[in-house]
Scaffold this motif. Structure first.
Motif, short mmCIF file in Angstrom:
data_model
loop_
_atom_site.label_atom_id
_atom_site.label_comp_id
_atom_site.label_asym_id
_atom_site.label_seq_id
_atom_site.Cartn_x
_atom_site.Cartn_y
_atom_site.Cartn_z
N PHE A 75 -0.76 -1.23 -0.12
CA PHE A 75 -2.19 -0.97 -0.50
C PHE A 75 -3.13 -2.29 -0.45
O PHE A 75 -4.18 -2.09 -1.02
CB PHE A 75 -1.89 -0.54 -1.93
N ARG A 76 -2.74 -3.43 0.28
CA ARG A 76 -3.48 -4.42 0.48
C ARG A 76 -4.18 -4.99 -0.74
O ARG A 76 -5.43 -5.28 -0.63
CB ARG A 76 -4.46 -3.97 1.67
N ILE A 77 -3.63 -5.03 -1.79
CA ILE A 77 -4.28 -5.42 -3.06
C ILE A 77 -3.99 -6.99 -2.94
O ILE A 77 -2.45 -7.30 -2.69
CB ILE A 77 -3.65 -4.90 -4.23
N GLN A 78 -4.85 -7.76 -3.17
CA GLN A 78 -4.72 -9.24 -3.33
C GLN A 78 -3.30 -9.51 -4.07
O GLN A 78 -3.16 -8.96 -5.16
CB GLN A 78 -5.78 -10.00 -3.98
N GLY A 79 -2.35 -10.60 -3.71
CA GLY A 79 -1.41 -10.99 -4.26
C GLY A 79 -1.47 -11.46 -5.84
O GLY A 79 -0.56 -10.75 -6.61
#
Lengths: 269, 295
Positions: free
Chosen positions: B81-85
């Motif tokens: 989902f490409r959410i920041q780490g």
């Protein structure tokens, strides 16, 4: 056909501006062909390689490898059949890992299991693969790659890209960041490994002389299209002056050409 | 002497957490805040199961599994989902806060008088209470360290290490970097949750607030260990994490015992820990600037 690229277009949106990087590319490579690609800055050479490798999804068109449509495949899945070398020698290897560990990762493509990465047999195999590079690297298997020079790292990357004998090798100006002596050495290693393993190759380069001297076929790109496709005897008869003349005809200025012939490091300095 | 034994004992048990933080922070180069939630998750799961009559070894294993699931969840948020780490970790951490309360049913579960995996192992081996616990903790921590060392020398493990180092290369070699991140975070948080489960059994309670600052304590352990051992291989790096953890717990025990005389209280610990980590993180930049290099 090892590689078929059909009607590829790619449009990038930069804010309100649209940039057409590729405007309809058709290209087919047969088994064992070594194709060099030249073109001015912004011609779409790197984008084309990225589309083939799968790190960039085309706006339109299809990519087929060995007859299989891979247009929607993620890059890591295509990588089983594709070897890749980037311009930046740092991008091809893991600096904090040893030379042996880096090479072992390239022995086999695809998902990994819980077998040991390095056995005695594998070390010997890797040392044997390193020896022909003639850089003395076979004695430095346990050294971290960070200790290697740019030329050594790029030579190792070329070896890693060919170690699993992929069907297709993509080289994106892989000698441009090296000094002339190392650039020649890495190119020589590339040509030998490609020949030995019979790998179909697509090599982007800024240097027209290199593009003419290397490989069996030359493609010139300009503004997202293939302008020239030279093979066999026609390619052998071509000179740098002929190419410069062709570039002038399609409207590339001398300044752009000169810039194009510089290694990227100097061009961006 | 007892202070020293306690420091080693606690350092080794918390050392599993430090190993977990080493996996996410150093191997994957992923600053994973979910550990602040998975540490108490492990404690909550183990405590609830032990109170429910489960065998403490089995309860600890289930806690490890719960941590792995939570870690994989953070990994999926960050990759698929490409959410920041950082944000992915915070989201998991906050979700786990509520979940941990549900698992325990209340904010604190006492385990006094209940069986503990650590003491059970000590008794099964007929070890004396004076140093038996240290030995059990040492076997456990070293066992996990060696298994981790072994794993990082397999094909899968080297692929995971390369992912944190150079994801472009990994992708070009036919490995899915996203899978490596998800697996790595599962491994990391599994270790952290196991540490949480054992700390709960060791200290006799599970508390919903016991995870606050886990990431900072883990980083402090990893960084302090690295400063002392300067590891160049995985074997030394995991050893450094365990050593750092022992020193960190030792420092806390000393601060708790003698800090009062200097005006410190237990509540100042988190501030001091954070300052240690901050110092270690800015030191390279300051050193570079003193040498006249551009930052």
């Amino acid at each position: 056909m090892i590689l078929e690229v059909c009607g590829i277009t790619k449009t990038f949106s930069l804010g309100l501006e649209k940039v057409e990087a590729l405007r309809g590319i058709d290209l087919a490579l047969t088994q064992g062909e070594f194709v060099t690609v030249i073109g001015s800055n912004g011609a779409g050479k790197s984008t084309l390689l990225n589309v083939i490798a799968g790190t960039c999804r085309p706006s339109r068109g299809r990519v087929r490898i060995a007859g299989r449509d891979v247009t929607r495949w993620p890059a890591h899945r295509r990588a089983r059949w594709i070897g890749r070398v980037f311009q930046d020698p740092l991008r091809g290897t893991a600096a904090h890992m040893t030379l042996a560990e880096n090479l072992a990762l390239a022995l086999r493509k695809g998902p990994r299991g819980l077998g040991l990465a390095l056995s005695h047999a594998r070390r010997r195999l890797l040392a044997e693969a390193l020896a022909p590079l003639d850089m003395g690297l076979e004695g430095r298997l346990n050294e971290r790659v960070a200790h290697l020079s740019g030329g050594e790292r790029q030579a190792v990357t070329v070896l890693m890209a060919t170690l699993s004998r992929p069907m297709l090798l993509l080289l994106d100006e892989h000698t441009a960041a090296l000094d002339p002596a190392n650039a020649d050495k890495v190119l020589e290693i590339t040509e030998r490994l490609v020949k030995e393993n019979g790998i179909t190759t697509l090599m982007v380069t800024h240097r027209m002389d290199q593009a003419l001297r290397t490989g069996s076929r030359l493609i010139m790109m300009h503004k997202g299209r293939v302008q020239l496709d030279l093979r066999g005897e026609r390619k052998q008869g071509f000179t740098v002056d002929d190419l410069v003349g062709l570039f002038r005809k399609v409207g590339v200025t001398d300044d752009e050409l000169l810039l194009g012939q510089q290694p990227l490091k100097e061009a961006t300095a | 002497m007892t202070l020293f034994l306690h420091a080693v004992e606690q350092g080794l048990i918390y050392g599993l957490m430090a190993l977990g933080v080493y996996v996410s922070f150093r191997v994957l180069a992923f600053p994973d805040l979910s550990v602040d939630g998975t540490f108490p998750l492990g404690a909550a799961v183990a405590a609830a199961l032990i109170i429910g009559g489960w065998d403490p070894f089995l309860a600890s294993l289930v806690a490890l599994g719960a941590g792995m699931v939570a870690g994989a969840f953070t990994g999926i948020l960050a990759t698929k989902f490409r959410i920041q780490g950082l944000l992915a970790g915070v989201l998991t951490m906050i979700m786990l806060y509520s979940l941990n309360l549900r698992i325990m049913g209340r904010p604190n579960l006492p385990l006094l008088g209940r069986p503990s995996a650590l003491t059970a192992a000590m008794q099964a081996l007929h070890l004396p209470p004076s140093w038996g616990l240290v030995l059990v903790a040492a076997c456990l921590a070293l066992g996990c360290k060696l298994l981790l060392d072994l794993f990082f020398h397999t094909e899968l493990g080297t692929a995971m290490r390369a992912t944190g180092n150079n994801p472009d290369m990994v992708q070009a070699l036919g490995i899915n970097p996203e899978t490596m991140v998800i697996l790595g975070l599962a491994l990391s948080n599994g270790l952290v949750a196991l540490a949480g489960a054992l700390v709960a059994q060791y200290s006799g309670f599970a508390d919903v607030g016991m995870g606050v600052g886990t990431i900072v304590a883990g980083l402090a352990s990893v960084i302090v260990g690295e400063m002392l051992l300067r590891p160049r291989t995985v074997l030394w790096a995991t050893a450094a994490a365990l050593l750092g953890s022992c020193l960190y717990r030792g420092a806390i025990l000393v601060a708790l015992r003698y800090g009062g005389a200097l005006g410190f209280t237990a509540s100042d610990l988190k501030l001091l820990t954070a300052l240690v980590v901050l110092g270690a993180l800015v030191a390279p930049a300051i050193r570079a600037r003193l040498r006249g290099e551009e930052a």
